[in-house]
Design an enzyme around this catalytic site. Structure first.
Site, short mmCIF file in Angstrom:
data_model
loop_
_atom_site.label_atom_id
_atom_site.label_comp_id
_atom_site.label_asym_id
_atom_site.label_seq_id
_atom_site.Cartn_x
_atom_site.Cartn_y
_atom_site.Cartn_z
N HIS A 62 -18.59 -84.63 2.56
CA HIS A 62 -19.30 -83.34 2.53
C HIS A 62 -20.53 -83.39 3.44
O HIS A 62 -21.49 -84.10 3.16
CB HIS A 62 -19.71 -82.98 1.10
CG HIS A 62 -20.24 -81.58 0.98
ND1 HIS A 62 -19.43 -80.48 1.18
CD2 HIS A 62 -21.46 -81.09 0.69
CE1 HIS A 62 -20.15 -79.38 1.00
NE2 HIS A 62 -21.39 -79.72 0.71
N HIS A 64 -23.11 -80.86 6.12
CA HIS A 64 -23.53 -79.70 6.91
C HIS A 64 -24.37 -80.29 8.03
O HIS A 64 -25.54 -80.62 7.81
CB HIS A 64 -24.37 -78.72 6.09
CG HIS A 64 -23.74 -78.31 4.79
ND1 HIS A 64 -22.73 -77.39 4.69
CD2 HIS A 64 -23.99 -78.73 3.52
CE1 HIS A 64 -22.39 -77.24 3.43
NE2 HIS A 64 -23.13 -78.03 2.70
N ARG A 85 -33.65 -73.68 0.37
CA ARG A 85 -32.66 -72.90 1.12
C ARG A 85 -33.33 -71.96 2.13
O ARG A 85 -32.80 -71.73 3.22
CB ARG A 85 -31.78 -72.11 0.14
CG ARG A 85 -30.53 -71.56 0.81
CD ARG A 85 -29.66 -70.78 -0.16
NE ARG A 85 -30.27 -69.50 -0.52
CZ ARG A 85 -29.58 -68.46 -1.02
NH1 ARG A 85 -28.27 -68.57 -1.23
NH2 ARG A 85 -30.17 -67.35 -1.32
N TYR A 124 -20.08 -73.12 8.01
CA TYR A 124 -20.11 -71.68 7.74
C TYR A 124 -20.97 -70.87 8.71
O TYR A 124 -21.08 -69.66 8.56
CB TYR A 124 -20.53 -71.40 6.29
CG TYR A 124 -21.84 -72.04 5.86
CD1 TYR A 124 -23.06 -71.40 6.09
CD2 TYR A 124 -21.85 -73.27 5.22
CE1 TYR A 124 -24.25 -71.98 5.71
CE2 TYR A 124 -23.06 -73.85 4.83
CZ TYR A 124 -24.24 -73.21 5.07
OH TYR A 124 -25.42 -73.79 4.70
N GLU A 236 -23.54 -76.10 -8.68
CA GLU A 236 -24.68 -76.97 -8.31
C GLU A 236 -25.93 -76.51 -9.06
O GLU A 236 -26.84 -77.29 -9.32
CB GLU A 236 -24.89 -76.91 -6.80
CG GLU A 236 -26.00 -77.83 -6.28
CD GLU A 236 -26.15 -77.80 -4.77
OE1 GLU A 236 -25.48 -76.99 -4.11
OE2 GLU A 236 -26.95 -78.60 -4.24
N HIS A 270 -20.24 -81.22 -5.81
CA HIS A 270 -21.35 -81.27 -6.77
C HIS A 270 -20.83 -81.25 -8.22
O HIS A 270 -20.98 -82.22 -8.93
CB HIS A 270 -22.38 -80.13 -6.58
CG HIS A 270 -22.98 -80.08 -5.22
ND1 HIS A 270 -23.62 -81.16 -4.67
CD2 HIS A 270 -23.03 -79.09 -4.29
CE1 HIS A 270 -24.04 -80.84 -3.45
NE2 HIS A 270 -23.69 -79.60 -3.20
N ASP A 321 -23.98 -84.56 2.52
CA ASP A 321 -24.34 -83.15 2.34
C ASP A 321 -25.51 -82.71 3.20
O ASP A 321 -25.34 -82.36 4.36
CB ASP A 321 -24.59 -82.92 0.84
CG ASP A 321 -24.81 -81.44 0.50
OD1 ASP A 321 -24.63 -80.59 1.38
OD2 ASP A 321 -25.16 -81.14 -0.66
ZN LIG Z 1 -23.04 -78.46 0.70
#
Ligand SMILES: [Zn+2]
Length: 448
Positions: A62, A64, A85, A124, A236, A270, A321
């Site tokens: 996983h 990003h 975020r 994404y 998560e 997660h 991640d």
């Molecule tokens: Zn993620």
């Protein structure tokens, strides 16, 4: 990729029988292991020596890649996942196919230096900021595929469906570039992506927040028709669980189960906040679970029920991640340590079982079932961890797997071989000239 046959001699290697001294690994021009011979006290003529313990290549299930640009930048002050975020979205706003290629190439080179031979890129950021399509609608995904090839590691591009800001809400201004509008249009775009020797194409559902319930089955069907891996972020955050129960009357896991998303080719990432019923649904359907312990602790998510999930039937994999650190040995160690802190008992997994999560089961979660083992016929993907550093010197070789998992770090990785090619040689990346400089320059470019 053109290759010649090569013979490696591992001072020690982790085979299905355990840690063995003096192992000859012959790789063929097809990038697979041709032969494995135990008990070779010295390297045969012409063999490349791998000092320390040679492990099956590690699978980072996983990732990003652009989160690598946030390292160190989100540690001051208070906050939660949601405040983190906001910072992450500011970096996402700046990405272009060119600067993302450069950043991902550097981040994947860091992974190769950490012994990672395959990455699952949960991708994404598809469109222009604002949401318009690029002339090539897969420009971003193809940049990531090219970045992995240049860094010498395999990639499973988990092209991610992201349509909603949360349970029916329109995407916000940062999220518009993630959205294809509908799952049907997502499927159309993703169908144009092509795999190759180094690349597999998989699907992802960003989360039950980001894909409306009535669109889930479209993504699941796309993956099922192609027997492709399907990944998703699951539970998560408790806020996501609460909003899902309010919107649908089900937990996220139950909602996914109702829409045919769970199964042996699906991996839930997660899986932190689950009910006993969720654990049964995941385990009994054979759905895999990817734990990302260094990110989960960094984001103050909580500790997921990894052991209970595995006992219920879910294979476990590991991912870095958000790339707060890129160190699969640390992820493996952290999964066991989290369980110890949570239960106040030790010994939930052996070092070999933890390495299985970091390798064979991670590769299977990414659709590379033929990797993660040092045996004839498997992909010639392996990595060597030094046993003569300040962290690893001392224990006898029979404890080399324990030393690698419980004491070593990514900095102790000396060699990485992918498809028979020697990508990292004695700690130096052979394809990317100066990885720290490549990281610094590409991160500066996307941070603006
Ligand atoms: Zn993620």
């Amino acid at each position: 990729m053109s290759l010649t046959a090569q013979t490696y001699w591992a001072e020690h290697a982790l085979l299905d029988t355990g840690v063995e001294p003096g192992v000859v690994i012959e790789t063929g021009a097809d990038g697979r292991i041709k032969a494995v011979r135990r008990g070779a006290a010295a390297p045969p003529p012409g063999a490349v020596t791998l000092r320390g313990i040679t492990l099956p290549g590690l699978a980072n299930a996983h990732s990003h890649a652009f989160h690598r640009a946030l390292r160190g930048a989100t540690q001051a002050g208070e906050g939660t996942f949601w405040t983190w975020r906001d910072v992450m979205y500011r970096v996402a706003d700046n990405l272009t196919p060119d600067n993302y290629f450069a950043l991902a190439r550097a981040a994947y080179a860091e992974m190769a230096l950490a012994g990672i031979t395959s990455v699952g890129e949960f991708h994404y950021v598809h469109h222009l900021a604002g949401g318009a399509r690029y002339d090539n609608p897969n420009a971003m995904g193809e940049a990531l595929i090219a970045a992995a090839a240049e860094a010498g590691i395999r990639i499973t591009l988990l092209d991610t469906c992201y349509l909603s800001s949360g349970f029916g809400a329109e995407p916000n201004k940062h999220q518009r570039r993630f959205s294809d509008g509908t799952a049907e249009r997502w499927a159309e775009r993703v169908s144009a992506l092509k795999g190759d020797d180094n690349t597999r194409i998989g699907a992802a559902i960003h989360s039950v927040r980001a894909v409306p319930a009535e669109e889930l089955a479209t993504v699941a069907a796309w993956a099922q028709e192609r027997e492709a891996p399907l990944h998703l972020h699951l539970s998560e955050q408790t806020a996501e669980n609460d909003a899902c129960v309010e919107a649908h009357g089900f937990t996220p896991t139950a909602l996914l189960s109702h829409h045919g998303v769970l199964g042996p080719r699906t991996t839930a990432v997660h899986a932190t906040h689950l009910t006993p019923g969720d654990i049964r649904l995941l385990g009994h359907s054979g759905t895999g679970v990817c734990m990302c312990p260094t990110t989960e602790r960094d984001l103050a998510d909580g500790i997921g029920p990894a052991r209970a999930l595995q006992e219920a039937g879910s294979p476990l994999s590991l991912g870095s991640d958000s790339h707060a650190v890129i160190d699969l040995l640390e992820e493996a160690r952290a999964m066991e340590m989290d369980e110890r802190l949570h239960t106040r008992t030790r010994g939930h997994w052996t070092a070999v079982q933890l390495l299985r999560a970091a390798s064979a089961d991670g590769h299977a979660a990414l659709g590379w079932d033929e990797a993660g083992r040092i045996e004839p016929g498997a992909l010639a993907d392996f990595t060597a961890v030094a046993l003569d550093t300040v962290r690893t010197a001392g224990p006898p070789y029979v404890l080399a797997a324990e030393t690698a998992v419980f004491a070593a770090s990514a900095a102790d990785v000396r060699d990485t071989v992918v498809g028979g090619r020697h990508i990292v040689r004695d700690g130096t990346h052979q394809l990317v000239a100066h990885v720290p400089a490549a990281l610094a320059e590409s991160i500066a470019a996307v941070r603006g």
